[in-house]
Design a protein around this motif. Structure first.
Motif, PDB file in Angstrom:
ATOM      1  N   GLY A  65      -6.815   4.643 -13.669  1.00 60.40           N
ATOM      2  CA  GLY A  65      -7.821   3.657 -13.310  1.00 60.40           C
ATOM      3  C   GLY A  65      -7.390   2.762 -12.161  1.00 60.40           C
ATOM      4  O   GLY A  65      -6.853   3.200 -11.141  1.00 60.40           O
ATOM      5  N   SER A  66      -7.586   1.467 -12.345  1.00 57.28           N
ATOM      6  CA  SER A  66      -7.403   0.514 -11.252  1.00 57.28           C
ATOM      7  C   SER A  66      -5.952   0.266 -10.865  1.00 57.28           C
ATOM      8  O   SER A  66      -5.691  -0.469  -9.911  1.00 57.28           O
ATOM      9  CB  SER A  66      -8.077  -0.822 -11.605  1.00 57.28           C
ATOM     10  N   VAL A  67      -4.996   0.879 -11.551  1.00 54.30           N
ATOM     11  CA  VAL A  67      -3.623   0.883 -11.039  1.00 54.30           C
ATOM     12  C   VAL A  67      -3.626   1.467  -9.618  1.00 54.30           C
ATOM     13  O   VAL A  67      -2.780   1.112  -8.779  1.00 54.30           O
ATOM     14  CB  VAL A  67      -2.701   1.696 -11.976  1.00 54.30           C
ATOM     15  N   THR A  68      -4.596   2.311  -9.339  1.00 58.22           N
ATOM     16  CA  THR A  68      -4.773   2.891  -8.000  1.00 58.22           C
ATOM     17  C   THR A  68      -4.850   1.815  -6.921  1.00 58.22           C
ATOM     18  O   THR A  68      -4.431   2.034  -5.772  1.00 58.22           O
ATOM     19  CB  THR A  68      -6.062   3.733  -7.969  1.00 58.22           C
ATOM     20  N   LYS A  69      -5.371   0.639  -7.252  1.00 64.28           N
ATOM     21  CA  LYS A  69      -5.575  -0.402  -6.246  1.00 64.28           C
ATOM     22  C   LYS A  69      -4.267  -0.843  -5.604  1.00 64.28           C
ATOM     23  O   LYS A  69      -4.237  -1.189  -4.421  1.00 64.28           O
ATOM     24  CB  LYS A  69      -6.310  -1.598  -6.863  1.00 64.28           C
ATOM     25  N   THR A  70      -3.176  -0.827  -6.345  1.00 63.37           N
ATOM     26  CA  THR A  70      -1.897  -1.189  -5.731  1.00 63.37           C
ATOM     27  C   THR A  70      -1.520  -0.181  -4.656  1.00 63.37           C
ATOM     28  O   THR A  70      -1.007  -0.538  -3.586  1.00 63.37           O
ATOM     29  CB  THR A  70      -0.778  -1.275  -6.783  1.00 63.37           C
ATOM     30  N   PHE A  71      -1.761   1.095  -4.907  1.00 64.21           N
ATOM     31  CA  PHE A  71      -1.447   2.139  -3.931  1.00 64.21           C
ATOM     32  C   PHE A  71      -2.289   1.946  -2.666  1.00 64.21           C
ATOM     33  O   PHE A  71      -1.775   2.081  -1.544  1.00 64.21           O
ATOM     34  CB  PHE A  71      -1.713   3.513  -4.538  1.00 64.21           C
ATOM     35  N   THR A  72      -3.567   1.633  -2.838  1.00 65.95           N
ATOM     36  CA  THR A  72      -4.433   1.419  -1.689  1.00 65.95           C
ATOM     37  C   THR A  72      -4.015   0.171  -0.920  1.00 65.95           C
ATOM     38  O   THR A  72      -3.999   0.160   0.320  1.00 65.95           O
ATOM     39  CB  THR A  72      -5.895   1.307  -2.155  1.00 65.95           C
ATOM     40  N   ALA A  73      -3.640  -0.886  -1.644  1.00 61.58           N
ATOM     41  CA  ALA A  73      -3.173  -2.109  -0.991  1.00 61.58           C
ATOM     42  C   ALA A  73      -1.899  -1.850  -0.192  1.00 61.58           C
ATOM     43  O   ALA A  73      -1.733  -2.362   0.920  1.00 61.58           O
ATOM     44  CB  ALA A  73      -2.939  -3.206  -2.029  1.00 61.58           C
ATOM     45  N   VAL A  74      -0.986  -1.057  -0.741  1.00 66.91           N
ATOM     46  CA  VAL A  74       0.240  -0.717  -0.022  1.00 66.91           C
ATOM     47  C   VAL A  74      -0.094   0.006   1.283  1.00 66.91           C
ATOM     48  O   VAL A  74       0.488  -0.274   2.338  1.00 66.91           O
ATOM     49  CB  VAL A  74       1.158   0.157  -0.907  1.00 66.91           C
ATOM     50  N   ALA A  75      -1.039   0.941   1.234  1.00 65.40           N
ATOM     51  CA  ALA A  75      -1.427   1.671   2.439  1.00 65.40           C
ATOM     52  C   ALA A  75      -1.989   0.729   3.505  1.00 65.40           C
ATOM     53  O   ALA A  75      -1.717   0.891   4.698  1.00 65.40           O
ATOM     54  CB  ALA A  75      -2.452   2.749   2.086  1.00 65.40           C
ATOM     55  N   ILE A  76      -2.759  -0.274   3.077  1.00 63.78           N
ATOM     56  CA  ILE A  76      -3.269  -1.273   4.018  1.00 63.78           C
ATOM     57  C   ILE A  76      -2.128  -2.084   4.612  1.00 63.78           C
ATOM     58  O   ILE A  76      -2.081  -2.351   5.824  1.00 63.78           O
ATOM     59  CB  ILE A  76      -4.288  -2.194   3.326  1.00 63.78           C
ATOM     60  N   MET A  77      -1.155  -2.475   3.778  1.00 63.57           N
ATOM     61  CA  MET A  77      -0.031  -3.264   4.280  1.00 63.57           C
ATOM     62  C   MET A  77       0.800  -2.465   5.283  1.00 63.57           C
ATOM     63  O   MET A  77       1.388  -3.048   6.206  1.00 63.57           O
ATOM     64  CB  MET A  77       0.839  -3.748   3.120  1.00 63.57           C
ATOM     65  N   HIS A  78       0.861  -1.150   5.134  1.00 63.90           N
ATOM     66  CA  HIS A  78       1.533  -0.333   6.137  1.00 63.90           C
ATOM     67  C   HIS A  78       0.892  -0.522   7.513  1.00 63.90           C
ATOM     68  O   HIS A  78       1.590  -0.617   8.537  1.00 63.90           O
ATOM     69  CB  HIS A  78       1.452   1.148   5.758  1.00 63.90           C
ATOM     70  N   GLN A  79      -0.443  -0.591   7.536  1.00 63.39           N
ATOM     71  CA  GLN A  79      -1.142  -0.750   8.817  1.00 63.39           C
ATOM     72  C   GLN A  79      -0.911  -2.152   9.388  1.00 63.39           C
ATOM     73  O   GLN A  79      -0.837  -2.332  10.604  1.00 63.39           O
ATOM     74  CB  GLN A  79      -2.639  -0.490   8.644  1.00 63.39           C
TER      75      GLN A  79
END
Length: 339
Positions: free
Chosen positions: A6-20
């Motif tokens: 579920g929404s544990v996925t949001k941390t992964f997406t946030a990390v990808a944004i922080m990479h940018q």
């Protein structure tokens, strides 16, 4: 055993944004209307920033009650029914369709307000932003640059409605409205995509959050930004302490933990790591919303809640918790997942 987290996925997406952000390709305080004008046009888009999407202070309402019409009355449990679960089991949603529902819905507040409101609409917009900046889908980028680089062997986005590899069946009770609970292990997860569709294992989640908090996935400046929290109202009405894709949980005599929780139909997950990395807890359950409703429509306490409370207290090494992830770590009542 693989599991929908579920929404544990949001941390992964946030990390990808922080990479940018680290690469200078994005700015946290850039208006989303300048970056994705066709999704959030006009003055509203100029007021909502990337940071506001990450910490749920954008004022954009969650699209889920519109994608699942039989849940339109949530959080009032007297006004929901399970009909939409079966209607959407194999439905393939397009992200733009879901984002449009959230943007068209009445706002939950002014952009950048002191208190946020949890909304999956925010994270589908972040996925569109990732696609625009990286030239590939958010799922592909997160897989290559976050999951694989973190050394996770059993984590990934599903390619269809089935989970590949060994996994438990996942049963949804919907607060007693589905009796006996029904198996929803097979489900098209396009209704949440990069907001909540990941499949993982508790071992992989411990490895991911351990490395993240140790500075091994984003740099220290990014981690500091991710840990700047605001009060956010979850979709069940409780308040959580939320950063950029991270929950903060303070355990009396146990320390400060960071992580996330989440839910999909039939599945619940909590993953927390202490700030010093010395204690971790990841729990996956394959029965969701087991609490039956009382005469006023509120979930009744269940023995499962007490069992999980004892487990969490032992695992986290303390007593009373404050700033709890999804409002109720004593059970899955507050897990925000599909709500």
């Amino acid at each position: 055993m693989r599991h929908r987290v579920g929404s544990v996925t949001k941390t992964f997406t946030a990390v990808a944004i922080m990479h940018q952000v680290e690469r200078g390709l994005l700015c946290l305080d850039a208006p989303i209307g300048d970056l994705l004008p066709r999704f959030v046009p006009g003055e509203r888009g100029r007021r909502i920033t990337v940071r506001m999407l990450l910490n749920h202070t954008s004022g954009l309402r969650d699209y889920l009650p519109y994608a699942f019409p039989s849940f339109r009355g949530f959080p009032s449990l007297s006004d929901i029914s399970p009909e939409s679960l079966d209607d959407n089991r194999f439905r393939r949603f397009h992200p733009a369709e879901l984002i449009g529902m959230g943007v068209a819905a009445p706002a939950t507040g002014e952009p950048g307000g002191p208190t946020g409101v949890y909304s999956n609409t925010n994270y589908l917009l972040l996925a569109q932003l990732l696609e625009q900046v990286t030239g590939t889908t958010a799922e592909d980028y997160i897989t290559r640059e976050v999951i694989e680089r973190a050394g996770l062997r059993h984590t990934g986005f599903p390619s269809g409605p089935r989970i590949e590899g060994p996994h438990a069946r996942m049963y949804e009770a919907l607060y007693g409205l589905i009796a006996p609970p029904r198996d929803y292990s097979v489900y098209d997860m396009s209704w949440v995509g990069p907001a909540a569709a990941l499949v993982s294992t508790v071992e992989d989640l411990n490895r991911f959050y351990g490395r993240l908090l140790a500075g091994g996935i984003v740099d220290r400046a990014s981690l500091t930004e991710m840990q700047r929290t605001v009060p956010v109202r979850a979709l069940d009405g409780t308040t959580i302490d939320y950063g950029l894709g991270l929950h903060k949980v303070v355990v009396e005599d146990g320390g400060t933990f960071w992580g996330h929780d989440g839910s999909a139909w039939g599945a619940g997950t909590v993953s927390l790591t202490r700030a010093d990395g010395q204690r971790q807890m990841s729990v996956a359950v394959n029965l969701a919303r087991w609490n039956e409703r009382d005469s006023s429509g509120r979930p009744r306490r269940h023995p499962i809640d007490d069992a999980l409370a004892a487990l969490y207290q032992r695992a986290l090494g303390g007593g009373t918790r404050t700033g709890e992830a999804s409002g109720d770590l004593d059970g899955q009542q507050g897990v925000e997942g599909p709500f």
